[in-house]
Design a protein around this motif. Structure first.
Motif, mmCIF file in Angstrom:
data_model
loop_
_atom_site.group_PDB
_atom_site.id
_atom_site.type_symbol
_atom_site.label_atom_id
_atom_site.label_comp_id
_atom_site.label_asym_id
_atom_site.label_seq_id
_atom_site.Cartn_x
_atom_site.Cartn_y
_atom_site.Cartn_z
ATOM 1 N N LYS A 100 -2.459 -1.566 -10.713
ATOM 2 C CA LYS A 100 -1.687 -2.594 -10.016
ATOM 3 C C LYS A 100 -2.583 -3.477 -9.142
ATOM 4 O O LYS A 100 -2.363 -4.677 -9.027
ATOM 5 C CB LYS A 100 -0.585 -1.968 -9.156
ATOM 6 N N LEU A 101 -3.604 -2.895 -8.520
ATOM 7 C CA LEU A 101 -4.471 -3.675 -7.643
ATOM 8 C C LEU A 101 -5.460 -4.540 -8.416
ATOM 9 O O LEU A 101 -6.059 -5.453 -7.839
ATOM 10 C CB LEU A 101 -5.203 -2.758 -6.671
ATOM 11 N N GLU A 102 -5.634 -4.277 -9.700
ATOM 12 C CA GLU A 102 -6.495 -5.141 -10.515
ATOM 13 C C GLU A 102 -5.943 -6.561 -10.561
ATOM 14 O O GLU A 102 -6.693 -7.524 -10.694
ATOM 15 C CB GLU A 102 -6.622 -4.586 -11.929
ATOM 16 N N ARG A 103 -4.632 -6.697 -10.461
ATOM 17 C CA ARG A 103 -3.988 -8.012 -10.460
ATOM 18 C C ARG A 103 -4.455 -8.839 -9.268
ATOM 19 O O ARG A 103 -4.663 -10.049 -9.385
ATOM 20 C CB ARG A 103 -2.478 -7.824 -10.422
ATOM 21 N N ILE A 104 -4.656 -8.188 -8.138
ATOM 22 C CA ILE A 104 -5.106 -8.891 -6.930
ATOM 23 C C ILE A 104 -6.536 -9.381 -7.117
ATOM 24 O O ILE A 104 -6.862 -10.520 -6.793
ATOM 25 C CB ILE A 104 -5.006 -7.961 -5.702
ATOM 26 N N VAL A 105 -7.379 -8.534 -7.664
ATOM 27 C CA VAL A 105 -8.784 -8.896 -7.859
ATOM 28 C C VAL A 105 -8.899 -10.007 -8.906
ATOM 29 O O VAL A 105 -9.784 -10.856 -8.815
ATOM 30 C CB VAL A 105 -9.603 -7.655 -8.265
ATOM 31 N N ARG A 106 -7.992 -10.024 -9.862
ATOM 32 C CA ARG A 106 -7.995 -11.078 -10.872
ATOM 33 C C ARG A 106 -7.690 -12.440 -10.246
ATOM 34 O O ARG A 106 -8.247 -13.455 -10.650
ATOM 35 C CB ARG A 106 -6.946 -10.760 -11.932
ATOM 36 N N HIS A 107 -6.826 -12.482 -9.238
ATOM 37 C CA HIS A 107 -6.472 -13.745 -8.599
ATOM 38 C C HIS A 107 -7.494 -14.189 -7.559
ATOM 39 O O HIS A 107 -7.660 -15.379 -7.331
ATOM 40 C CB HIS A 107 -5.106 -13.634 -7.918
ATOM 41 N N PHE A 108 -8.139 -13.234 -6.914
ATOM 42 C CA PHE A 108 -9.073 -13.573 -5.835
ATOM 43 C C PHE A 108 -10.224 -12.584 -5.890
ATOM 44 O O PHE A 108 -10.041 -11.399 -5.643
ATOM 45 C CB PHE A 108 -8.342 -13.500 -4.488
ATOM 46 N N HIS A 123 -9.304 -5.991 2.815
ATOM 47 C CA HIS A 123 -10.365 -6.653 3.572
ATOM 48 C C HIS A 123 -10.990 -7.718 2.674
ATOM 49 O O HIS A 123 -11.630 -7.400 1.687
ATOM 50 C CB HIS A 123 -11.407 -5.630 4.027
ATOM 51 N N LEU A 124 -10.745 -8.982 3.020
ATOM 52 C CA LEU A 124 -11.294 -10.114 2.288
ATOM 53 C C LEU A 124 -12.428 -10.727 3.085
ATOM 54 O O LEU A 124 -12.622 -10.400 4.248
ATOM 55 C CB LEU A 124 -10.217 -11.180 2.062
ATOM 56 N N LYS A 125 -13.143 -11.611 2.458
ATOM 57 C CA LYS A 125 -14.198 -12.329 3.159
ATOM 58 C C LYS A 125 -13.540 -13.272 4.165
ATOM 59 O O LYS A 125 -12.905 -14.237 3.793
ATOM 60 C CB LYS A 125 -15.032 -13.118 2.168
ATOM 61 N N GLY A 126 -13.617 -12.932 5.441
ATOM 62 C CA GLY A 126 -13.069 -13.773 6.493
ATOM 63 C C GLY A 126 -11.671 -13.423 6.952
ATOM 64 O O GLY A 126 -11.148 -14.056 7.859
ATOM 65 N N LYS A 127 -11.016 -12.425 6.350
ATOM 66 C CA LYS A 127 -9.637 -12.116 6.740
ATOM 67 C C LYS A 127 -9.265 -10.709 6.284
ATOM 68 O O LYS A 127 -9.734 -10.228 5.265
ATOM 69 C CB LYS A 127 -8.679 -13.121 6.120
ATOM 70 N N ASP A 128 -8.407 -10.062 7.065
ATOM 71 C CA ASP A 128 -7.804 -8.789 6.677
ATOM 72 C C ASP A 128 -6.311 -9.018 6.466
ATOM 73 O O ASP A 128 -5.663 -9.693 7.266
ATOM 74 C CB ASP A 128 -7.996 -7.729 7.756
ATOM 75 N N ILE A 129 -5.782 -8.451 5.397
ATOM 76 C CA ILE A 129 -4.362 -8.592 5.090
ATOM 77 C C ILE A 129 -3.748 -7.199 5.072
ATOM 78 O O ILE A 129 -4.258 -6.300 4.409
ATOM 79 C CB ILE A 129 -4.148 -9.284 3.734
ATOM 80 N N PHE A 130 -2.650 -7.024 5.819
ATOM 81 C CA PHE A 130 -1.936 -5.757 5.884
ATOM 82 C C PHE A 130 -0.529 -5.961 5.356
ATOM 83 O O PHE A 130 0.175 -6.877 5.781
ATOM 84 C CB PHE A 130 -1.877 -5.250 7.328
ATOM 85 N N ASP A 175 3.498 -6.860 -5.157
ATOM 86 C CA ASP A 175 4.083 -8.199 -5.208
ATOM 87 C C ASP A 175 3.889 -8.932 -3.884
ATOM 88 O O ASP A 175 3.501 -10.107 -3.860
ATOM 89 C CB ASP A 175 5.569 -8.122 -5.546
ATOM 90 N N LYS A 176 4.145 -8.243 -2.780
ATOM 91 C CA LYS A 176 3.947 -8.847 -1.460
ATOM 92 C C LYS A 176 2.479 -9.203 -1.234
ATOM 93 O O LYS A 176 2.150 -10.287 -0.745
ATOM 94 C CB LYS A 176 4.391 -7.896 -0.356
ATOM 95 N N LEU A 177 1.607 -8.277 -1.598
ATOM 96 C CA LEU A 177 0.173 -8.500 -1.410
ATOM 97 C C LEU A 177 -0.314 -9.664 -2.254
ATOM 98 O O LEU A 177 -1.127 -10.468 -1.809
ATOM 99 C CB LEU A 177 -0.590 -7.216 -1.761
#
Length: 114
Positions: free
Chosen positions: A23-31, A60-67, A84-86
């Protein structure tokens, strides 16, 4: 990318670990500027059955953390809702970051004079 998954009042099975990873691979695919992901899966001791399963992620992204966190009566559904939220948060961050990248005014003025 550092990937850490932990459970609270819950054993993390290999199937659950694989499901979260897919599921988290989808996030890495977008960013692609993801530095680290920390996932916590838990079962709350609430009296009511609904929204008892709990999932949270700290990205933890470059320049920002998202919770982001999600509650549901089924853990897999909580993970789906969480991703989906992430995904929405990451796409919004990516969109904002791309909108603010422009050439400095001094550089544009130098090109116009040439």
């Amino acid at each position: 990318m550092n990937f850490k998954i932990s459970g609270h009042h819950l054993d993390i099975t290999p199937a659950l670990r694989d499901y979260v990873g897919i599921k988290l691979e989808r996030i890495v695919r977008h960013f692609d500027q993801v530095i680290g992901v920390s996932v916590l899966l838990a079962v709350d001791n609430q009296k009511e059955k609904e929204k008892r399963q709990y999932a949270e992620v700290n990205l933890h992204l470059k320049g920002k953390d998202i919770f982001v966190e999600s509650h549901h009566e089924d853990l897999y559904a909580a993970i789906d809702c969480l991703v989906d939220k992430l995904d929405r948060h990451v796409l919004r961050h990516k969109d904002r970051k791309q909108q603010h990248q422009h050439t400095p005014a001094k550089y544009r003025m130098d090109q116009e004079q040439s």
